[in-house]
Enzyme design. Structure first.
Site, mmCIF file in Angstrom:
data_model
loop_
_atom_site.group_PDB
_atom_site.id
_atom_site.type_symbol
_atom_site.label_atom_id
_atom_site.label_comp_id
_atom_site.label_asym_id
_atom_site.label_seq_id
_atom_site.Cartn_x
_atom_site.Cartn_y
_atom_site.Cartn_z
ATOM 1 N N ASN A 73 6.825 44.756 28.960
ATOM 2 C CA ASN A 73 6.048 45.873 28.605
ATOM 3 C C ASN A 73 7.056 46.850 27.764
ATOM 4 O O ASN A 73 8.063 47.040 28.136
ATOM 5 C CB ASN A 73 5.498 46.563 29.676
ATOM 6 C CG ASN A 73 4.802 47.725 29.239
ATOM 7 O OD1 ASN A 73 3.868 47.711 28.460
ATOM 8 N ND2 ASN A 73 5.027 48.936 29.811
ATOM 9 N N HIS A 130 7.424 50.869 26.946
ATOM 10 C CA HIS A 130 7.035 52.032 27.316
ATOM 11 C C HIS A 130 7.689 53.081 26.603
ATOM 12 O O HIS A 130 8.989 52.935 26.495
ATOM 13 C CB HIS A 130 7.412 52.298 28.948
ATOM 14 C CG HIS A 130 6.891 53.463 29.227
ATOM 15 N ND1 HIS A 130 5.426 53.604 29.806
ATOM 16 C CD2 HIS A 130 7.590 54.592 29.947
ATOM 17 C CE1 HIS A 130 5.396 54.972 30.238
ATOM 18 N NE2 HIS A 130 6.421 55.640 30.275
ATOM 19 N N SER A 133 11.817 52.185 26.411
ATOM 20 C CA SER A 133 12.352 51.083 27.400
ATOM 21 C C SER A 133 11.430 49.858 27.125
ATOM 22 O O SER A 133 10.259 49.770 26.991
ATOM 23 C CB SER A 133 12.219 51.488 28.650
ATOM 24 O OG SER A 133 12.647 52.948 28.962
ATOM 25 N N ASP A 187 5.207 50.796 35.849
ATOM 26 C CA ASP A 187 6.494 51.044 34.770
ATOM 27 C C ASP A 187 7.679 50.961 35.346
ATOM 28 O O ASP A 187 8.608 51.433 35.270
ATOM 29 C CB ASP A 187 6.290 52.304 34.016
ATOM 30 C CG ASP A 187 4.839 52.301 33.164
ATOM 31 O OD1 ASP A 187 4.526 51.386 32.785
ATOM 32 O OD2 ASP A 187 4.438 53.459 33.010
#
Ligand code: GAR
Length: 204
Positions: A108, A110, A137, A146
């Site tokens: 992912n 972020h 990130s 997260d």
């Protein structure tokens, strides 16, 4: 390996991945097999179609459980046999049911320097807090919000004259190259994880 991209919105990170793949810059990725969106009217869906990429749109039905919804998603994507799933502006939290189907294979992006400013609208959280330094990130997705091991991070300074919009855009610009690099690292297996720390064996 084949890659799938999950989006919910504008899709600029997805576009960066598609462009990098076309230009031979997305190492280890043989094909971007599909772009999945949970939002029918996400602008990224049209962009993916225009780029000739298979799109799959499945919004959640109000009455169904998250798990049933994710099983519908899995049923739609499983035959692509993707080795990596990239959440690129995908604004849903995936449950353990889905995560277990792709162990260590979901990453992912972020828009903050994690673990600061987790959750929704991280750029606004950072801006409102008044930080001088934020960034973006890319991390492995685990069952925490997260909170999975960080693969790469890039810092972005807040300038004195930054508006929330210009600050957001400066971060977004860095996101695109960071995500391409992180996908290449994961897809080529050029990393090791020890005590949460992702060491990179090879960087450009
Ligand atoms: C990006 O800034 C991404 O980091 C963020 O959404 C934006 C999507 O932009 N993701 C999150 O906040 C996930 N929690 P894009 O659709 O243009 O790539």
């Amino acid at each position: 390996m084949k890659a799938g991209i999950f989006i919910s919105g504008t899709g600029t990170n997805m576009e960066a991945l598609v462009k990098a793949h076309r230009e031979g810059e997305l190492e280890g990725v043989s094909e971007i097999s599909f772009v999945f969106s949970n939002k029918r009217n996400a602008p990224g869906v049209e962009k993916a179609e225009a780029a000739g990429i298979k799109t799959i749109v499945i919004p959640k039905i109000k009455e169904e459980s998250v798990e049933d919804y994710e099983i519908r998603i899995f049923d739609a994507i499983k035959n692509y046999n993707t080795g990596i799933i990239v959440l690129a502006g995908f604004m849903r939290i995936l449950s353990p049911v889905f995560l277990r189907l792709y162990p260590g294979q979901i990453i992912n992006i972020h828009p903050s320097l994690l673990p600061a400013f987790k959750g929704v609208d991280a750029q606004k959280q950072a801006y409102d807090y008044g930080v001088k330094l934020s960034g973006c990130s890319v991390h492995f997705v685990d069952e925490s919000l997260d909170g999975g091991p960080v693969i790469l991070q890039k810092a972005v300074l807040r300038q004195d004259d930054d508006t929330l919009e210009s600050f957001r855009n400066s971060i977004l610009k860095e996101e695109h190259s960071l995500l391409v690099e992180a996908v290449s690292i994961v897809a080529t297996g050029a990393y090791e994880i020890q005590n949460r720390f992702v060491s990179i064996k090879r960087r450009k």
